[in-house]
Scaffold this motif. Structure first.
Motif, PDB file in Angstrom:
ATOM      1  N   TRP A 199       0.787  -1.072   0.033  1.00 54.93           N
ATOM      2  CA  TRP A 199       0.127   0.063  -0.136  1.00 54.93           C
ATOM      3  C   TRP A 199       0.338   0.906  -0.268  1.00 54.93           C
ATOM      4  CZ3 TRP A 199      -4.962   0.924  -0.014  1.00 54.93           C
ATOM      5  CH2 TRP A 199      -6.165  -0.389  -0.401  1.00 54.93           C
ATOM      6  N   SER A 200       1.816   0.900   0.780  1.00 54.33           N
ATOM      7  CA  SER A 200       3.199   2.298   0.647  1.00 54.33           C
ATOM      8  C   SER A 200       4.458   1.731  -0.258  1.00 54.33           C
ATOM      9  CB  SER A 200       3.692   2.857   2.166  1.00 54.33           C
ATOM     10  OG  SER A 200       4.531   2.627   2.641  1.00 54.33           O
ATOM     11  N   ASP A 201       5.079   1.704   0.121  1.00 58.37           N
ATOM     12  CA  ASP A 201       6.529   1.309   0.223  1.00 58.37           C
ATOM     13  C   ASP A 201       6.970  -0.425   0.004  1.00 58.37           C
ATOM     14  OD1 ASP A 201       7.093   1.858   2.769  1.00 58.37           O
ATOM     15  OD2 ASP A 201       9.123   2.615   1.659  1.00 58.37           O
ATOM     16  N   GLY A 202       6.219  -0.930   0.665  1.00 52.02           N
ATOM     17  CA  GLY A 202       6.365  -2.281   0.920  1.00 52.02           C
ATOM     18  C   GLY A 202       6.006  -3.339  -0.619  1.00 52.02           C
ATOM     19  N   LEU A 203       6.914  -4.265  -0.252  1.00 55.45           N
ATOM     20  CA  LEU A 203       7.289  -5.173  -1.328  1.00 55.45           C
ATOM     21  C   LEU A 203       5.978  -6.052  -1.648  1.00 55.45           C
ATOM     22  CD1 LEU A 203      10.869  -6.884  -1.787  1.00 55.45           C
ATOM     23  CD2 LEU A 203       9.230  -3.881  -2.826  1.00 55.45           C
ATOM     24  N   ASN A 204       5.241  -6.600  -0.439  1.00 54.33           N
ATOM     25  CA  ASN A 204       3.943  -7.712  -0.096  1.00 54.33           C
ATOM     26  C   ASN A 204       3.113  -7.307  -0.310  1.00 54.33           C
ATOM     27  OD1 ASN A 204       7.051  -9.336   0.860  1.00 54.33           O
ATOM     28  ND2 ASN A 204       6.205  -9.813  -0.570  1.00 54.33           N
ATOM     29  N   SER A 205       1.802  -8.051  -0.429  1.00 54.51           N
ATOM     30  CA  SER A 205       0.083  -7.361   0.022  1.00 54.51           C
ATOM     31  C   SER A 205       0.065  -7.874   1.449  1.00 54.51           C
ATOM     32  CB  SER A 205      -0.484  -7.945  -0.876  1.00 54.51           C
ATOM     33  OG  SER A 205      -0.383  -9.904  -0.151  1.00 54.51           O
ATOM     34  N   LEU A 206      -0.328  -7.179   2.147  1.00 55.21           N
ATOM     35  CA  LEU A 206      -1.595  -7.430   3.199  1.00 55.21           C
ATOM     36  C   LEU A 206      -1.215  -8.489   3.813  1.00 55.21           C
ATOM     37  CD1 LEU A 206      -3.764  -4.223   4.190  1.00 55.21           C
ATOM     38  CD2 LEU A 206      -1.930  -5.272   5.199  1.00 55.21           C
ATOM     39  N   GLU A 207      -2.178  -9.558   3.077  1.00 50.30           N
ATOM     40  CA  GLU A 207      -2.870 -11.277   3.020  1.00 50.30           C
ATOM     41  C   GLU A 207      -1.202 -11.661   3.120  1.00 50.30           C
ATOM     42  OE1 GLU A 207      -5.370 -14.448   1.490  1.00 50.30           O
ATOM     43  OE2 GLU A 207      -5.917 -12.735   0.593  1.00 50.30           O
ATOM     44  N   THR A 208       0.074 -11.002   2.309  1.00 49.13           N
ATOM     45  CA  THR A 208       1.214 -11.763   2.164  1.00 49.13           C
ATOM     46  C   THR A 208       2.261 -11.767   3.370  1.00 49.13           C
ATOM     47  OG1 THR A 208       0.964 -11.961  -0.280  1.00 49.13           O
ATOM     48  CG2 THR A 208       3.260 -12.153   1.007  1.00 49.13           C
ATOM     49  N   MET A 209       1.995 -10.819   3.895  1.00 54.02           N
ATOM     50  CA  MET A 209       2.360 -10.296   5.039  1.00 54.02           C
ATOM     51  C   MET A 209       2.527 -11.055   6.362  1.00 54.02           C
ATOM     52  SD  MET A 209       3.442  -6.369   4.561  1.00 54.02           S
ATOM     53  CE  MET A 209       5.140  -7.111   5.580  1.00 54.02           C
TER      54      MET A 209
END
Length: 428
Positions: A199-209
């Protein structure tokens, strides 16, 4: 050139000087694996002799200037080993053999007589202040043939401390005092607090994390993407916050009892205010307040900015207090005692940012924080699921200051965390 005035020139000059002063140094996280491989190679090459990592690498200093080893093997054998392995600048100087690894790390091997080995290994893991306290107050004798490091502590009448806790003299406890609480361990971390998704500068989706947290045995996750002023990091507008919260609600229904808490890493603006209006801030379960811009500040300016943010009712955690990046840039100056006291007064936890290049707040302030009743929180600041692994380096740094699980927010169970949030909101 236009725009390249004296102030800019001085800034560039200071950056170059900072870089040059740290050449040849490494983060512990960068060099740990190599040092362990080198130690293993020595043990395999010289099985009939004693060998161990020593010095700052043994006590897990956050910055390593050289890799030290202590051995009972002869100098000639060490020189031959380094030459055969292709090391550079190999030279013997008295009881030392120095070499440089192909990657530029300085290696220093100290030779020891077998009867002095334990004492010299122990001494190498102690800071100057720690060793001075042991010598002046407890009568440590460096020339004795000790059987083990445990035997040294027993002979001095003090509780045993592992190598990475032999920095601060205040951690020394006589046997007449209660047994010190065990410091926080990697397996006592029960949550990922401070993480960024795509959603910002991360690589993975919320669900993946979230699923990676579940796989790692975590009970909950605090998602804290960047706020809108961090445009370079795709910071969240108010509209996107509402969209993200809807997705979190959906995932919480799907993944229960695992819980994703709605958070934001909210920029502390230049005047100390936070990046959203009060209604938007109230929509989060908790707010992590951090400085990301205008980092060149006097202590007076930095303190005004941080203290105003700490006093804001929405602030729950103060993120990476000084903004430092180890070996890259110094942090802005702050009065740590005043900041810690303010956080205690306002019920704000202080982050121990576990990213190996931050480790901020510095571990040396942990004893003061615990003494004042300040809650700390080992947080990975993860921008991908791989970033969760940095928790370990935050734990290692926290151990150096003697942080216990009861003083660490990310060691709280899900129910304890919910209670903390509830009590905080009632209080503020």
């Amino acid at each position: 050139y236009k725009g390249f005035g004296e102030k800019t020139q001085e800034s560039v000059k200071q950056a170059i000087q900072f870089y040059n002063s740290h050449k040849g140094q490494f983060l512990y996280a960068e060099i740990e694996a190599y040092a362990l491989q080198l130690e293993s190679a020595f043990l395999q090459q010289f099985p009939e002799f004693q060998t161990s990592l020593s010095g700052e690498i043994k006590r897990q200093s956050i910055i390593i200037t050289q890799i030290d080893l202590l051995t009972t093997a002869p100098a000639a054998n060490i020189v031959a080993f380094f030459n055969q392995a292709g090391f550079n600048a190999v030279q013997a100087e008295g009881e030392l053999v120095k070499a440089q690894s192909p990657d530029g790390a300085q290696i220093v091997v100290t030779m020891s007589a077998p009867e002095q080995y334990v004492a010299r290994l122990f001494i190498s893991t102690c800071s100057g202040l720690f060793l001075q306290q042991l010598t002046n107050q407890y009568g440590f004798l460096p020339d004795q043939p000790y059987a083990s490091e445990q035997a040294i502590f027993e002979s001095l009448g003090i509780h045993y401390l592992p190598a990475n806790q032999r920095e601060l003299a205040e951690l020394i406890r006589p046997l007449s005092a209660p047994t010190p609480e065990e410091p926080v361990q990697p397996d006592s971390i029960r949550a990922v607090i401070h993480s960024h998704s795509n959603w910002s500068d991360g690589l993975n989706s919320l669900e993946t994390m979230a699923n990676a947290c579940i796989s790692a045995g975590m009970e909950y996750m605090v998602i804290s993407d960047h706020s809108r002023s961090a445009f370079y990091a795709n910071g969240l507008s108010v509209e996107r916050i509402r969209e993200q919260h809807l997705q979190i609600d959906e995932l919480n229904r799907k993944l229960a009892p695992f819980t994703i808490f709605k958070s934001i890493e909210c920029d502390i603006l230049g005047d100390g205010s936070l990046d959203y209006d009060d209604d938007t801030l109230a929509s989060f379960d908790l707010v992590i307040a951090s400085v990301h811009s205008n980092l060149k500040m006097t202590e007076e300016k930095a303190m005004q900015r941080l203290l105003r943010a700490i006093e804001h009712p929405a602030t729950c955690i103060l993120g990476h207090m000084t903004g430092r990046l180890l070996l890259s840039r110094p942090g802005y100056p702050v009065n740590h005692q005043v900041i810690i006291d303010a956080c205690v007064a306002n019920g704000v936890a202080i982050e121990i940012n576990a990213h190996p290049r931050r480790l901020d707040i510095d571990w040396s302030w942990i004893p003061y924080a615990m003494e004042k009743g300040c809650l700390l929180s080992i947080n990975p600041d993860a921008h991908s699921v791989d970033g969760y692994q940095d928790i370990r380096y935050g734990v290692l740094a926290a151990q150096k200051g003697g942080l216990t699980t009861k003083h660490n927010l990310s060691s709280y169970s899900l129910e304890q965390f919910k209670t903390w949030l509830r009590e905080r909101k009632q209080r503020r």
